[in-house]
Scaffold this motif. Structure first.
Motif, PDB file in Angstrom:
ATOM      1  N   PRO A  38       0.819  -1.230   0.000  1.00  0.00           N
ATOM      2  CA  PRO A  38       0.000   0.000   0.000  1.00  0.00           C
ATOM      3  C   PRO A  38       0.846   1.271   0.000  1.00  0.00           C
ATOM      4  O   PRO A  38       0.501   2.260  -0.676  1.00  0.00           O
ATOM      5  CB  PRO A  38      -0.816  -0.130   1.296  1.00  0.00           C
ATOM      6  CG  PRO A  38      -0.846  -1.600   1.593  1.00  0.00           C
ATOM      7  CD  PRO A  38       0.477  -2.114   1.134  1.00  0.00           C
ATOM      8  N   ILE A  39       1.987   1.254   0.728  1.00  0.00           N
ATOM      9  CA  ILE A  39       2.855   2.431   0.790  1.00  0.00           C
ATOM     10  C   ILE A  39       3.580   2.627  -0.538  1.00  0.00           C
ATOM     11  O   ILE A  39       3.696   3.751  -1.042  1.00  0.00           O
ATOM     12  CB  ILE A  39       3.850   2.283   1.957  1.00  0.00           C
ATOM     13  CG1 ILE A  39       3.086   2.225   3.277  1.00  0.00           C
ATOM     14  CG2 ILE A  39       4.847   3.442   1.978  1.00  0.00           C
ATOM     15  CD1 ILE A  39       3.951   1.874   4.468  1.00  0.00           C
ATOM     16  N   LEU A  40       4.085   1.539  -1.106  1.00  0.00           N
ATOM     17  CA  LEU A  40       4.750   1.635  -2.407  1.00  0.00           C
ATOM     18  C   LEU A  40       3.796   2.142  -3.483  1.00  0.00           C
ATOM     19  O   LEU A  40       4.164   2.976  -4.313  1.00  0.00           O
ATOM     20  CB  LEU A  40       5.300   0.262  -2.807  1.00  0.00           C
ATOM     21  CG  LEU A  40       6.628  -0.171  -2.180  1.00  0.00           C
ATOM     22  CD1 LEU A  40       6.921  -1.633  -2.512  1.00  0.00           C
ATOM     23  CD2 LEU A  40       7.760   0.711  -2.659  1.00  0.00           C
ATOM     24  N   ARG A  41       2.583   1.635  -3.478  1.00  0.00           N
ATOM     25  CA  ARG A  41       1.609   2.095  -4.479  1.00  0.00           C
ATOM     26  C   ARG A  41       1.318   3.579  -4.328  1.00  0.00           C
ATOM     27  O   ARG A  41       1.217   4.303  -5.329  1.00  0.00           O
ATOM     28  CB  ARG A  41       0.315   1.283  -4.354  1.00  0.00           C
ATOM     29  CG  ARG A  41       0.412  -0.144  -4.896  1.00  0.00           C
ATOM     30  CD  ARG A  41      -0.919  -0.868  -4.759  1.00  0.00           C
ATOM     31  NE  ARG A  41      -1.989  -0.131  -5.414  1.00  0.00           N
ATOM     32  CZ  ARG A  41      -3.261  -0.149  -5.044  1.00  0.00           C
ATOM     33  NH1 ARG A  41      -3.636  -0.864  -3.978  1.00  0.00           N
ATOM     34  NH2 ARG A  41      -4.156   0.530  -5.712  1.00  0.00           N
ATOM     35  N   ALA A  42       1.190   4.017  -3.087  1.00  0.00           N
ATOM     36  CA  ALA A  42       0.919   5.437  -2.853  1.00  0.00           C
ATOM     37  C   ALA A  42       2.117   6.297  -3.227  1.00  0.00           C
ATOM     38  O   ALA A  42       1.974   7.348  -3.868  1.00  0.00           O
ATOM     39  CB  ALA A  42       0.542   5.657  -1.393  1.00  0.00           C
ATOM     40  N   ASP A  43       3.332   5.860  -2.856  1.00  0.00           N
ATOM     41  CA  ASP A  43       4.539   6.640  -3.130  1.00  0.00           C
ATOM     42  C   ASP A  43       4.840   6.738  -4.618  1.00  0.00           C
ATOM     43  O   ASP A  43       5.279   7.784  -5.106  1.00  0.00           O
ATOM     44  CB  ASP A  43       5.745   6.015  -2.415  1.00  0.00           C
ATOM     45  CG  ASP A  43       5.709   6.248  -0.911  1.00  0.00           C
ATOM     46  OD1 ASP A  43       4.879   7.066  -0.462  1.00  0.00           O
ATOM     47  OD2 ASP A  43       6.505   5.599  -0.192  1.00  0.00           O
ATOM     48  N   LEU A  44       4.627   5.630  -5.336  1.00  0.00           N
ATOM     49  CA  LEU A  44       5.023   5.574  -6.737  1.00  0.00           C
ATOM     50  C   LEU A  44       3.851   5.701  -7.701  1.00  0.00           C
ATOM     51  O   LEU A  44       4.037   5.651  -8.913  1.00  0.00           O
ATOM     52  CB  LEU A  44       5.771   4.264  -7.012  1.00  0.00           C
ATOM     53  CG  LEU A  44       7.031   4.031  -6.165  1.00  0.00           C
ATOM     54  CD1 LEU A  44       7.627   2.661  -6.460  1.00  0.00           C
ATOM     55  CD2 LEU A  44       8.065   5.130  -6.423  1.00  0.00           C
ATOM     56  N   GLY A  45       2.639   5.842  -7.165  1.00  0.00           N
ATOM     57  CA  GLY A  45       1.469   6.004  -8.018  1.00  0.00           C
ATOM     58  C   GLY A  45       1.148   4.771  -8.838  1.00  0.00           C
ATOM     59  O   GLY A  45       0.794   4.870 -10.020  1.00  0.00           O
ATOM     60  N   LEU A  46       1.264   3.573  -8.225  1.00  0.00           N
ATOM     61  CA  LEU A  46       1.047   2.326  -8.948  1.00  0.00           C
ATOM     62  C   LEU A  46      -0.419   1.918  -8.898  1.00  0.00           C
ATOM     63  O   LEU A  46      -1.078   2.071  -7.878  1.00  0.00           O
ATOM     64  CB  LEU A  46       1.894   1.204  -8.328  1.00  0.00           C
ATOM     65  CG  LEU A  46       3.395   1.481  -8.166  1.00  0.00           C
ATOM     66  CD1 LEU A  46       4.068   0.270  -7.544  1.00  0.00           C
ATOM     67  CD2 LEU A  46       4.028   1.820  -9.508  1.00  0.00           C
ATOM     68  N   ASP A  47      -0.919   1.352 -10.000  1.00  0.00           N
ATOM     69  CA  ASP A  47      -2.260   0.787  -9.977  1.00  0.00           C
ATOM     70  C   ASP A  47      -2.201  -0.642  -9.442  1.00  0.00           C
ATOM     71  O   ASP A  47      -1.126  -1.158  -9.116  1.00  0.00           O
ATOM     72  CB  ASP A  47      -2.908   0.840 -11.358  1.00  0.00           C
ATOM     73  CG  ASP A  47      -2.106   0.091 -12.419  1.00  0.00           C
ATOM     74  OD1 ASP A  47      -1.304  -0.799 -12.064  1.00  0.00           O
ATOM     75  OD2 ASP A  47      -2.294   0.390 -13.617  1.00  0.00           O
ATOM     76  N   LEU A  48      -3.355  -1.312  -9.374  1.00  0.00           N
ATOM     77  CA  LEU A  48      -3.400  -2.654  -8.801  1.00  0.00           C
ATOM     78  C   LEU A  48      -2.560  -3.647  -9.606  1.00  0.00           C
ATOM     79  O   LEU A  48      -1.862  -4.486  -9.031  1.00  0.00           O
ATOM     80  CB  LEU A  48      -4.855  -3.141  -8.738  1.00  0.00           C
ATOM     81  CG  LEU A  48      -5.713  -2.633  -7.572  1.00  0.00           C
ATOM     82  CD1 LEU A  48      -7.163  -3.029  -7.785  1.00  0.00           C
ATOM     83  CD2 LEU A  48      -5.203  -3.188  -6.254  1.00  0.00           C
ATOM     84  N   GLY A 101      14.120   3.974  -7.863  1.00  0.00           N
ATOM     85  CA  GLY A 101      12.810   4.012  -8.499  1.00  0.00           C
ATOM     86  C   GLY A 101      12.284   2.629  -8.798  1.00  0.00           C
ATOM     87  O   GLY A 101      12.879   1.597  -8.442  1.00  0.00           O
ATOM     88  N   LEU A 102      11.163   2.596  -9.492  1.00  0.00           N
ATOM     89  CA  LEU A 102      10.455   1.348  -9.761  1.00  0.00           C
ATOM     90  C   LEU A 102      11.296   0.376 -10.587  1.00  0.00           C
ATOM     91  O   LEU A 102      11.318  -0.828 -10.320  1.00  0.00           O
ATOM     92  CB  LEU A 102       9.139   1.648 -10.485  1.00  0.00           C
ATOM     93  CG  LEU A 102       8.285   0.436 -10.863  1.00  0.00           C
ATOM     94  CD1 LEU A 102       7.867  -0.342  -9.622  1.00  0.00           C
ATOM     95  CD2 LEU A 102       7.061   0.893 -11.657  1.00  0.00           C
ATOM     96  N   THR A 103      12.033   0.884 -11.589  1.00  0.00           N
ATOM     97  CA  THR A 103      12.818  -0.004 -12.447  1.00  0.00           C
ATOM     98  C   THR A 103      13.863  -0.758 -11.648  1.00  0.00           C
ATOM     99  O   THR A 103      14.026  -1.977 -11.802  1.00  0.00           O
ATOM    100  CB  THR A 103      13.496   0.803 -13.563  1.00  0.00           C
ATOM    101  OG1 THR A 103      12.500   1.448 -14.352  1.00  0.00           O
ATOM    102  CG2 THR A 103      14.328  -0.113 -14.453  1.00  0.00           C
ATOM    103  N   GLU A 104      14.579  -0.046 -10.779  1.00  0.00           N
ATOM    104  CA  GLU A 104      15.606  -0.707  -9.973  1.00  0.00           C
ATOM    105  C   GLU A 104      14.989  -1.696  -8.986  1.00  0.00           C
ATOM    106  O   GLU A 104      15.567  -2.756  -8.723  1.00  0.00           O
ATOM    107  CB  GLU A 104      16.439   0.326  -9.221  1.00  0.00           C
ATOM    108  CG  GLU A 104      17.504   1.001 -10.067  1.00  0.00           C
ATOM    109  CD  GLU A 104      18.499   1.755  -9.210  1.00  0.00           C
ATOM    110  OE1 GLU A 104      19.392   1.123  -8.630  1.00  0.00           O
ATOM    111  OE2 GLU A 104      18.353   2.989  -9.105  1.00  0.00           O
ATOM    112  N   ILE A 105      13.840  -1.378  -8.431  1.00  0.00           N
ATOM    113  CA  ILE A 105      13.172  -2.319  -7.530  1.00  0.00           C
ATOM    114  C   ILE A 105      12.826  -3.596  -8.285  1.00  0.00           C
ATOM    115  O   ILE A 105      13.030  -4.719  -7.794  1.00  0.00           O
ATOM    116  CB  ILE A 105      11.897  -1.688  -6.934  1.00  0.00           C
ATOM    117  CG1 ILE A 105      12.273  -0.551  -5.980  1.00  0.00           C
ATOM    118  CG2 ILE A 105      11.069  -2.745  -6.185  1.00  0.00           C
ATOM    119  CD1 ILE A 105      11.084   0.228  -5.472  1.00  0.00           C
ATOM    120  N   MET A 106      12.308  -3.437  -9.497  1.00  0.00           N
ATOM    121  CA  MET A 106      11.963  -4.596 -10.306  1.00  0.00           C
ATOM    122  C   MET A 106      13.200  -5.448 -10.596  1.00  0.00           C
ATOM    123  O   MET A 106      13.176  -6.682 -10.484  1.00  0.00           O
ATOM    124  CB  MET A 106      11.327  -4.149 -11.628  1.00  0.00           C
ATOM    125  CG  MET A 106       9.969  -3.489 -11.485  1.00  0.00           C
ATOM    126  SD  MET A 106       8.673  -4.686 -11.070  1.00  0.00           S
ATOM    127  CE  MET A 106       7.219  -3.797 -11.600  1.00  0.00           C
TER     128      MET A 106
END
Length: 406
Positions: A38-48, A101-106
């Motif tokens: 939930p925090i990652l989605r809010a921080d990075l603006g991710l959808d479900l 960012g998201l790419t590095e997390i992935m």
């Protein structure tokens, strides 16, 4: 003293313990995501759907090359394979903690996925070699708890650790624990040997072992059945905090504690499966009972009939009953391996099926919930894959009866 399962006088439960500790650390790398989602989605603006991929990408390596990793682990030996796997877990988790960012997390999750599948295929080989045959079903049933045990620990830590060190601190802490565990594993297994009685045969390359296992029906059925289970279980647990917060209005801390209870319940079924098999119940019976129970409990969890408390009870039962499945399937790897030296290959193929389900399940649930406009859509997801798993269980039972007659 040799720890060979066929020749040891007594089971080496100390080695089983250190293998379990290694597996639990791997399971923690799955569990750390659900509370942070939930925090990652809010921080990075991710959808479900994107959030689902963050949760499931951890299983990428296992989904892509799980069987080949299992064959390679057999080739280099379980001790070295387990140490290398812990190294990958540590590097991946530390990289994720310092990512921008998201790419590095992935990408970091992809590295962690190598460590996870390596652990999942090497540690059972440690256990099979460390226990007497009479203790094998129980020991592998206990091993089946490594994912829910690790996930539970991570999810219970989250409400305390997240406010103090944030999700990045949790990633870094997990990386340091994995690196430290390398030394523990190396020390504890330093005098043990995993040379099985058929090791005198001509050594096979990983590809030769893989071809031999792929030519048998049992490993394929193990993979199919584990796929159907993981498609549901990891999908439900990855989204449980989000479901309880978004659909049922629970606070963050309460939602995570309830989700941890759901995950922890899975361990009951894992251990119970070993006991049931040890007392003569067939694997097919255990699996069919588990898939039927999961279907009913998923409908109660996500259907429109109940308030929050009964839904949580149903989710806990879903997890506990479902835990019978990995416990029963992991105890089957020595049965369906063409040789003792190929247990890792069979386990790798089975885990490949599991990881394909875990990789695609969370984003599929996210897509279904988005499409139908509510969490009730997850019910159909569970029912379909319970049916697939039941078919796999029936075919697996037929295969094992054929082996018994041979």
């Amino acid at each position: 003293m040799s720890a060979s399962a066929e020749t040891s006088v007594a089971s080496r439960w100390d080695i089983v313990t250190v293998a379990m500790m290694t597996g639990i650390l791997a399971g923690m790398q799955i569990g750390k995501v659900a509370p942070a989602l939930p925090i990652l989605r809010a921080d990075l603006g991710l959808d479900l759907v994107t959030g689902g991929w963050v949760a499931s990408l951890f299983t990428l390596a296992g989904a892509a090359v799980g069987a080949l990793i299992g064959a390679s682990a057999d080739r280099i030996g379980p001790r070295r394979a387990a140490r290398f796997s812990l190294l990958m877990l540590g590097i991946g988790s530390l990289w994720g903690g310092f990512s921008d960012g998201l790419t590095e997390i992935m990408l970091s999750r992809s590295v962690e996925s190598l460590g996870f599948i390596g652990t999942a295929v090497s540690c059972p080989r440690l256990i099979v070699g460390a226990v007497a045959p009479k203790d094998r079903n129980l020991a592998l049933g206990i091993w089946g708890t490594f994912v829910p045990a690790g996930m539970t620990i991570a999810m219970l830590m989250a409400p305390v650790a997240m406010p103090a060190i944030g999700w990045r601190g949790i990633w870094i802490l997990n990386g340091c624990l994995a690196l430290a565990m390398i030394a523990v594993l190396a020390w504890k297994t330093r005098n043990a040997s995993w040379t099985p009685p058929d090791a005198a045969a001509a050594p096979m390359s990983p590809l030769q072992g893989l071809r031999l296992c792929l030519g048998r029906g049992g490993p394929w059925l193990l993979a199919l059945t584990f796929f159907a289970y993981s498609m549901q279980y990891l999908s439900v647990t990855a989204w449980m905090p989000s479901f309880l917060m978004e659909a049922r209005g629970l606070e963050y801390e309460i939602a995570n504690y309830m989700a941890a209870a759901v995950v922890a319940a899975n361990m009951i079924g894992n251990v119970l499966a070993g006991i049931m098999l040890g007392r003569g119940m067939t694997r097919q019976t255990v699996l069919l009972f588990a898939f039927a129970g999961m279907a009913l409990c998923a409908a109660a969890t996500y259907g429109p009939w109940f308030d929050t408390a009964p839904r949580i009870v149903a989710a806990i039962l879903f997890s506990a009953i479902g835990g019978l499945i990995p416990g029963a399937l992991m105890a089957a790897t020595p049965v369906h391996a063409p040789a003792t030296t190929l247990v890792g290959v069979v386990n790798g193929l089975m885990m490949q099926g599991s990881n394909i389900g875990a990789l695609t399940g969370p984003p599929l649930i996210g897509a279904i919930v988005t499409f139908v406009g509510g969490w009730h859509g997850a019910t159909w997801h569970a029912l379909i894959f319970c049916l697939v798993g039941s078919v796999g269980a029936v075919l697996l039972g037929w295969r094992e009866r054929k082996l018994d007659r041979a």
